[in-house]
Design an enzyme around this catalytic site. Structure first.
Site, short mmCIF file in Angstrom:
data_model
loop_
_atom_site.label_atom_id
_atom_site.label_comp_id
_atom_site.label_asym_id
_atom_site.label_seq_id
_atom_site.Cartn_x
_atom_site.Cartn_y
_atom_site.Cartn_z
CG HIS A 1 7.26 -10.00 -14.76
ND1 HIS A 1 6.61 -8.76 -15.77
CD2 HIS A 1 5.84 -10.83 -15.79
CE1 HIS A 1 5.21 -8.94 -16.32
NE2 HIS A 1 5.43 -10.15 -16.15
NE ARG B 1 12.95 -9.73 -0.79
CZ ARG B 1 13.23 -8.86 -1.75
NH1 ARG B 1 14.91 -8.77 -2.27
NH2 ARG B 1 13.03 -9.20 -3.01
#
Length: 654
Positions: free
Chosen positions: A235, A297
């Protein structure tokens, strides 16, 4: 524009922010832990402040120390980069309460998107498509298991508070749900301090496509097109690219409009990424994508967007945070060419991508790829630096740009083939194999690609006789950089009337190799390998493969593969006890998180014995053979690389 900023991070991203700040005439303050006292980002910054011991909880996650450092040095703003405190709204509150500017979104925006379940409910209200699943507050195991059955297996358990693959488990059968949920919760608690999860439908052929968005404090928001991050292991992203291969105009329009709508729904300011999951089982269609999460971000993979748009996203961050409007309107942002980013990690791909440590005794990147392509190397380390067990083991990001996907992929392959690292196990060969994979090359990518092809992608061919001979020659002074031009001067015991051979012992993996190196009258060297190789090679130093000598080792570079040979010290006494098969040692420094066996237990090969938490991930340690446990590490023990975790009774070895 700010006069001085503090960078609340480390490694390659801190170095990257410093470069843009320097371009804009902004002075920078670095912060560092004990482990980073001589790090590259500390050297590059105008000032540096020590903020604590090496563990992140005592340094880079200490918002109070970071704010104090900013105030003490006269910094006007703090750039969080990514990771650590970058998506912590409490830290944003600390920064603004101190009269400083946070170079990023507001605390309210981060809170709105910080928890996956709440973010998905918000997106549903805003009209953004959301993947089917359970995003509620209740966390009882019976309820979650029931919801998983309603959704239909396979399902994905995901930590609601984080990302990066931590706290995430795929579950294919109801019988496995409880164990997977426990593991996801433990990992989520350790990484984010929050063990709550959500459960979603697992898409059969998922593509991970994300859209870069940017907002300002005047209500403006734009997108900078998409990136495809489907090439993942555990992942976590491996190779990213922009634009997404096979992207259709209809899907791009729908996806980018949804991304801008999501940003405007929370009055977003600064750089952000809207991540979508796309069902590619029937091609890319405008009605087959769903919102996954928003990263409030800058992303690790932001350079590929910069390469295809010509925009410096860090410069935009500084300008917007200092009160300026967005530098460009949507109509002024255009795509040009294709870009790839490959993440070069210290890890052992053949052992399940196990993170590695070590000292980078040799580190060399190519100057530029061929064919008019461009390249940039984003790194926070130099030759001689150590890969610390305390932080992410990234060495560099290799970023290339070409006129189209074919040209960019060729440049990526060439860049990987000419990248040399010695001193730690690295994933260069794996990245090169992925870049050469037929499906990847065709753009037929999904998040399961690496898992399906993992055996082939991580397989390393045995070194050829020519490679072994090159290692043997490099192990003599003849193969050393700067060796004397006269080959005879490198071999002791010169004689006019017969050829003298120097015996060289090497070890590669479990194999011991004996070679005899001798100098020929024509200036070349002859390397004879003993059985089972029984080969004789003649080498000219000018055409030898690239090699690197480092303490007790030689690494031979054959394309993207680095073959490392141990050069035994004939005067050193072998540590037979350390090689005993009756013990199981820690593959890296870490914390013994969970122990599943006890002294006296009879175990079988492959049986889980304990879980080691290292580099922010959980690693299962299983029995290497049948046996009886004599001793096993205690739960909660902090261990170093090589520490004995399990000792087997002598009569129990299988």
């Amino acid at each position: 524009m700010f006069g001085k900023i503090l960078i609340a991070n480390r490694g390659e991203i801190a170095c990257r922010v410093i470069r843009t700040a320097r371009k804009l005439g902004v002075r920078t303050v670095a912060v560092y832990s004990d482990a980073d006292a001589r790090a590259l980002h500390v050297e590059m910054a105008d000032e540096a402040v020590h903020i604590g011991p090496s563990p992140v909880g005592e340094s880079y996650l200490r918002g109070d120390k970071i704010v104090a450092a900013a105030l003490a040095t006269g910094a006007e703003a703090i750039h969080p980069c990514y990771g650590f405190l970058s998506e912590n709204p409490g830290f944003v509150d600390q920064v603004t309460a101190a009269g400083l500017v946070f170079i990023g979104p507001s605390a309210a925006s981060i809170r709105a998107m910080g928890l996956k379940d709440a973010a998905k409910r918000l997106m549903e209200t805003a009209g953004v498509p959301v993947v089917p699943g359970y995003h509620g507050e209740a966390q009882e195991i019976v309820l979650l298991a029931s919801k998983a059955r309603e959704i239909g297996y396979p399902v994905l358990i995901k930590a609601r508070a984080g990302g990066g693959g931590k706290g995430m488990r795929r579950v294919d059968h109801p019988d496995d749900f409880s164990e997977a949920l426990s593991g996801a919760r433990r990992e989520a608690k350790a990484a984010f301090g929050d063990d709550r999860v959500l459960v979603e439908k697992y898409v059969d052929k998922p593509r991970h496509v994300e859209v870069q968005v940017f907002g300002d404090n005047f209500g403006n928001a734009v997108h900078l097109f998409e990136r495809d991050c489907s090439a993942q292991r555990r992942h976590q992203k491996v190779i990213e690219e922009a634009p997404a291969p096979g992207m259709t105009p209809a899907l791009r329009k729908a996806m980018t409009e949804a991304a801008v709508k999501a940003a405007k729904a929370i009055n977003y300011s600064g750089a952000g990424t809207i991540e979508f999951i796309v069902d590619a089982s029937e091609g890319l269609k405008a009605d087959r994508f769903w919102f996954m999460e928003m990263n409030t971000r800058l992303q690790v993979e932001h350079p590929v967007t910069e390469m295809v748009t010509g925009v410096d996203l860090v410069e935009w961050q500084l300008r917007v945070a200092s009160g300026e409007k967005l530098p460009k309107t949507q109509g002024e942002i255009a795509l040009s060419g294709h870009a790839f980013e490959a993440r070069l990690y210290a890890e052992d791909a053949a052992k399940g991508f196990l993170p590695a440590t070590g000292t980078l005794h040799h580190l060399k990147f190519p100057d530029a790829p061929p064919g008019g392509a461009t390249m940039r190397i984003e790194t926070g380390v130099r030759a001689g630096d150590a890969i610390s067990p305390f932080y992410d083991p990234m060495i560099a990001k290799l970023v290339v740009h070409g006129k189209d996907r074919t040209a960019a992929l060729g440049a990526l392959r060439e860049t990987l083939a000419r990248t040399e690292v010695a001193g730690s196990t690295v994933n260069t060969a794996f990245l090169a194999a992925l870049a050469a994979d037929a499906d990847f090359a065709a753009g037929d990518v999904d998040t399961g690609l690496i898992g399906r092809h993992q055996e082939a992608l991580t397989a390393i061919p045995a070194p050829s006789d020519e490679t072994i001979a090159a290692a043997a020659l490099a192990a003599t002074d003849a193969g050393a950089p700067g060796a004397a031009a006269d080959p005879w001067s490198t071999l002791s015991g010169y004689a006019h009337f017969h050829t003298l051979a120097r015996r060289i012992r090497l070890r590669h993996g479990e194999e011991n190799i004996l070679a005899r190196v001798s100098a020929r009258p024509d200036g070349r060297f002859q390397v004879a390998l003993e059985a089972p190789h029984d080969a004789v090679n003649t080498h000219d130093l000018r055409t030898m493969p690239h090699t690197a000598r480092w303490p007790g080792h030689v690494t031979v570079f054959e394309g993207a593969v680095g073959y490392t040979f141990t050069v035994p010290d004939p005067l050193a006494k072998a540590d037979e006890a350390g090689a005993a098969s009756g013990s199981l040692r820690a593959p890296m420094p870490g914390l013994v998180k969970l122990v599943r066996a006890a002294a006296g237990d009879a175990v079988i090969k492959g049986q889980p014995l304990l879980i080691l938490e290292a580099m922010k991930m959980e690693h299962l340690i299983a029995a290497p053979h049948d046996g009886v446990i004599a001793e096993i590490a205690a739960e909660g023990a902090q261990v170093s690389d090589g520490t004995v975790l399990v000792r087997f009774a002598e009569d129990g070895q299988g």
